[in-house]
Design a protein around this motif. Structure first.
Motif, PDB file in Angstrom:
ATOM      1  N   LEU A 379      -4.621   4.240 -11.243  1.00 51.19           N
ATOM      2  CA  LEU A 379      -4.702   5.512 -10.518  1.00 51.19           C
ATOM      3  C   LEU A 379      -5.678   5.393  -9.347  1.00 51.19           C
ATOM      4  O   LEU A 379      -5.435   5.934  -8.266  1.00 51.19           O
ATOM      5  N   ALA A 380      -6.776   4.667  -9.553  1.00 53.38           N
ATOM      6  CA  ALA A 380      -7.727   4.457  -8.455  1.00 53.38           C
ATOM      7  C   ALA A 380      -7.034   3.721  -7.306  1.00 53.38           C
ATOM      8  O   ALA A 380      -7.188   4.070  -6.135  1.00 53.38           O
ATOM      9  N   ALA A 381      -6.225   2.722  -7.644  1.00 51.95           N
ATOM     10  CA  ALA A 381      -5.492   1.973  -6.616  1.00 51.95           C
ATOM     11  C   ALA A 381      -4.522   2.885  -5.871  1.00 51.95           C
ATOM     12  O   ALA A 381      -4.398   2.812  -4.641  1.00 51.95           O
ATOM     13  N   ALA A 382      -3.855   3.771  -6.599  1.00 50.41           N
ATOM     14  CA  ALA A 382      -2.924   4.701  -5.955  1.00 50.41           C
ATOM     15  C   ALA A 382      -3.673   5.603  -4.978  1.00 50.41           C
ATOM     16  O   ALA A 382      -3.177   5.908  -3.881  1.00 50.41           O
ATOM     17  N   ILE A 387      -4.948   6.894   0.867  1.00 51.15           N
ATOM     18  CA  ILE A 387      -5.825   6.954   2.050  1.00 51.15           C
ATOM     19  C   ILE A 387      -5.299   6.014   3.134  1.00 51.15           C
ATOM     20  O   ILE A 387      -5.215   6.384   4.315  1.00 51.15           O
ATOM     21  N   LEU A 388      -4.939   4.802   2.745  1.00 49.07           N
ATOM     22  CA  LEU A 388      -4.433   3.833   3.729  1.00 49.07           C
ATOM     23  C   LEU A 388      -3.169   4.361   4.405  1.00 49.07           C
ATOM     24  O   LEU A 388      -2.954   4.160   5.603  1.00 49.07           O
ATOM     25  N   LYS A 389      -2.349   5.069   3.644  1.00 48.25           N
ATOM     26  CA  LYS A 389      -1.160   5.681   4.239  1.00 48.25           C
ATOM     27  C   LYS A 389      -1.570   6.734   5.261  1.00 48.25           C
ATOM     28  O   LYS A 389      -1.020   6.809   6.356  1.00 48.25           O
ATOM     29  N   ASP A 394      -1.139   1.258   6.043  1.00 49.45           N
ATOM     30  CA  ASP A 394      -0.258   0.765   4.978  1.00 49.45           C
ATOM     31  C   ASP A 394       0.901  -0.031   5.555  1.00 49.45           C
ATOM     32  O   ASP A 394       1.793  -0.456   4.830  1.00 49.45           O
ATOM     33  N   ILE A 395       0.872  -0.182   6.870  1.00 50.73           N
ATOM     34  CA  ILE A 395       1.897  -0.997   7.525  1.00 50.73           C
ATOM     35  C   ILE A 395       1.213  -1.895   8.552  1.00 50.73           C
ATOM     36  O   ILE A 395       0.096  -1.607   8.973  1.00 50.73           O
ATOM     37  N   VAL A 396       1.864  -2.985   8.934  1.00 44.84           N
ATOM     38  CA  VAL A 396       1.336  -3.789  10.042  1.00 44.84           C
ATOM     39  C   VAL A 396       2.307  -3.665  11.204  1.00 44.84           C
ATOM     40  O   VAL A 396       3.504  -3.883  11.045  1.00 44.84           O
ATOM     41  N   ARG A 428      -2.570  -4.433  -4.243  1.00 42.69           N
ATOM     42  CA  ARG A 428      -1.729  -5.443  -3.578  1.00 42.69           C
ATOM     43  C   ARG A 428      -0.255  -5.189  -3.851  1.00 42.69           C
ATOM     44  O   ARG A 428       0.585  -5.301  -2.970  1.00 42.69           O
ATOM     45  N   GLU A 429       0.020  -4.832  -5.089  1.00 41.63           N
ATOM     46  CA  GLU A 429       1.401  -4.551  -5.481  1.00 41.63           C
ATOM     47  C   GLU A 429       1.963  -3.369  -4.673  1.00 41.63           C
ATOM     48  O   GLU A 429       3.096  -3.402  -4.199  1.00 41.63           O
ATOM     49  N   LEU A 430       1.145  -2.336  -4.503  1.00 45.43           N
ATOM     50  CA  LEU A 430       1.589  -1.159  -3.755  1.00 45.43           C
ATOM     51  C   LEU A 430       1.791  -1.475  -2.278  1.00 45.43           C
ATOM     52  O   LEU A 430       2.697  -0.957  -1.639  1.00 45.43           O
ATOM     53  N   LEU A 431       0.915  -2.318  -1.727  1.00 43.89           N
ATOM     54  CA  LEU A 431       0.958  -2.622  -0.298  1.00 43.89           C
ATOM     55  C   LEU A 431       2.068  -3.607   0.059  1.00 43.89           C
ATOM     56  O   LEU A 431       2.603  -3.576   1.168  1.00 43.89           O
ATOM     57  N   GLY A 432       2.363  -4.457  -0.871  1.00 42.25           N
ATOM     58  CA  GLY A 432       3.278  -5.561  -0.560  1.00 42.25           C
ATOM     59  C   GLY A 432       2.482  -6.707   0.036  1.00 42.25           C
ATOM     60  O   GLY A 432       1.414  -6.510   0.617  1.00 42.25           O
ATOM     61  N   GLU A 433       3.041  -7.882  -0.093  1.00 43.26           N
ATOM     62  CA  GLU A 433       2.310  -9.113   0.232  1.00 43.26           C
ATOM     63  C   GLU A 433       1.808  -9.167   1.668  1.00 43.26           C
ATOM     64  O   GLU A 433       0.645  -9.458   1.939  1.00 43.26           O
ATOM     65  N   GLU A 434       2.679  -8.797   2.604  1.00 41.58           N
ATOM     66  CA  GLU A 434       2.339  -8.951   4.018  1.00 41.58           C
ATOM     67  C   GLU A 434       1.188  -8.032   4.426  1.00 41.58           C
ATOM     68  O   GLU A 434       0.216  -8.459   5.055  1.00 41.58           O
ATOM     69  N   VAL A 435       1.273  -6.746   4.046  1.00 40.77           N
ATOM     70  CA  VAL A 435       0.226  -5.795   4.403  1.00 40.77           C
ATOM     71  C   VAL A 435      -1.058  -6.104   3.621  1.00 40.77           C
ATOM     72  O   VAL A 435      -2.163  -5.989   4.156  1.00 40.77           O
TER      73      VAL A 435
END
Ligand code: ADP
Ligand code: MG
Length: 463
Positions: A379-382, A387-389, A394-396, A428-435
């Motif tokens: 939940l902390a990661a979410a 916030i990053l969104k 949350d994107i590059v 990391r899982e939420l962001l995806g590898e590239e981001v």
């Protein structure tokens, strides 16, 4: 036997209710982003207060001189002094001391609490020695980290909205905490000016930024939990003041009070909340911060003891005591790597008075710790992802070399490695590898103390 089956059914149901599949975490993150917008749009627009910190400039590295900081926000408070040497010298010298707060002062009167703090601060100032130099004719200045929800009225004033984390001092609510502290310092004969009032997230953000220019977000995972971040000033509709020259404003989210129908709440969480000092409030905090994880585990074990005679024919009396099982103990049991779970056996005996447990029982206890820890960390990661969104990290974007740093601090993050590593891998899982490659999490060790001193420096009366 029937008892064992009943205990396993309780565990299984708890596990199911605590599940945080990635789809659910995305819903939680989206809800966080929506609430952030609502809290920025209008005062009271959301359970997320999104408080304006009046910090529109973070440390640059040019800060110079002797500054003090005082950090109050949990079970201990810390006082710190730092000699800043500007761009070349940086932190020339630093000293601190930590004092625990006698529990009776956490629910007494404002004067009693602030007198105690001011007295400890005065003692510390009296030990100022070589290497610390106050310019002649100057008053000592202090950055005050006060980690409870405060409605700021300027960088150096603000009224307490409410207490959290086990504090409850009625006569302080609605008062300006800087003037309470200032009056107490005067009663102690201590000549010191509070130049900045911040909370631990703002302090951590400032301290983090001093060392790394890419820090945009700070998260505290300690007794409680909270987050702060750098927002574009024109994205804050409720701000009617002048736009700061930097174009930025640090926002104290008070995310501990976040709530959403997507949060995986169980009957244990509901009971914990309704029996707490602040029912109906800080629901996010109650699911993931250090003050509560141990208590959730205790409640699950209690249920197993009561309904499935899990620890024998009678319910161990100590297991009935709220908050006897603390999060550091949960962490120790969870990290137990001995083949026969020796640490678990010892903790069960010492804390709960449960002796001669079987390995099978100890394994179940570890699993309860694991479920509570994993849910909290995910939940902390979410929340961080939300916030990053909100700030578009949350994107590059194509061709941009972007780097974003999240400064983290707090005893839970620092000491509970299963928790922090689960949080980081989930992010990391939420962001995806590239981001994920563009986002760094840094431990800002006591960034909050040094951060408050830095903000006192950049808001000094002598500038
Ligand atoms: P505070 O949040 O009170 O300002 P800290 O950031 O030092 O202070 O966090 C202290 C909290 O961290 C404790 O209340 C406890 O919940 C948690 N904590 C401390 N040590 C551990 C540990 N070894 N394992 C898990 N949690 C811990
Ligand atoms: Mg703290």
């Amino acid at each position: 036997s029937g008892r064992w089956a009943r205990a396993m059914a309780i565990l299984k149901e708890f596990e199911e209710k605590c599940a945080t599949p990635i789809s659910k975490l995305r819903q939680v993150a989206d809800a966080m982003t929506v609430e952030m917008h609502a809290g920025l749009a209008s005062e009271g627009g959301s359970k997320l207060k999104m408080l304006i910190s009046y910090v529109d400039n973070l440390p640059t590295g040019d800060e110079k001189g002797l500054f003090y900081a005082l950090d109050l926000g949990g079970t201990n408070f810390r006082v710190l002094r730092v000699q800043l040497g500007g761009r070349e010298g940086r932190v020339v010298k630093q000293e601190f001391t930590e004092v625990s707060i006698p529990p009776h002062l956490m629910t007494g009167t404002a004067d009693a609490l602030f007198d105690y703090i001011a007295a400890e601060l005065a003692k510390f100032v009296a030990t100022e020695g070589e290497g610390f130099n106050l310019s002649v004719g100057r008053q000592r200045e202090l950055g005050f980290t006060f980690s409870f929800p405060v409605r700021q009225t300027s960088i150096s004033s603000g009224t307490l909205i409410k207490w959290t984390k086990g504090f409850s001092i009625e006569d302080a609510v609605g008062e300006d905490v800087v003037s309470e502290l200032t009056k107490a310092m005067e009663r102690q004969g201590l000549d010191m000016r509070v130049s900045a009032l911040v909370n631990d997230t703002i302090g951590t953000l400032a301290g983090g930024r001093y060392y790394d220019n890419d820090v945009l977000v700070a998260v505290i995972l300690g007794t409680g939990t909270n987050a702060a971040y750098v927002e574009r000033a024109h994205a804050i509709p409720k701000w009617h003041g002048l736009l700061p020259r930097s174009g930025e404003m640090v926002i104290n989210m008070e995310w501990g009070n976040f709530r959403s129908s997507h949060l995986p709440m169980t009957e244990y969480d509901q009971a914990l909340d309704s029996e707490s000092l602040n029912p109906g409030e800080q629901l996010f905090e109650k699911m993931l911060s250090g003050m509560y994880l141990g208590e959730i585990v205790r409640r699950v074990l209690y249920r197993m003891a009561e309904e499935a005679a899990f620890f024998g024919d009678t319910v161990p009396p100590k297991l009935q005591v709220p908050f006897v099982l603390r999060t550091p103990e949960v962490s120790a049991m969870h990290h137990d790597s001995s083949p026969d779970l020796k640490v678990v056996a010892t903790k069960l005996k010492d804390i709960l008075g449960i002796s001669s447990t079987s390995l099978k029982i100890r394994k179940v206890v570890v699993e309860v710790c694991n479920v509570v820890c994993t849910r909290g960390a995910r939940l902390a990661a979410a929340g961080v992802y939300g916030i990053l969104k909100k700030i578009g990290r949350d994107i590059v974007r194509d061709g941009e070399k972007q780097r974003t740093v999240v400064a983290m601090d707090g005893g839970l993050y620092e000491h509970y490695s299963e928790y922090s590593s689960c949080m980081e891998s989930t992010l990391r899982e939420l962001l995806g590898e590239e981001v994920a490659k563009t986002i760094a999490i840094e431990h800002a060790n006591d960034g909050s103390g040094i951060g408050a001193a830095l903000l006192a420096a950049s808001h000094s009366q002598y500038l």
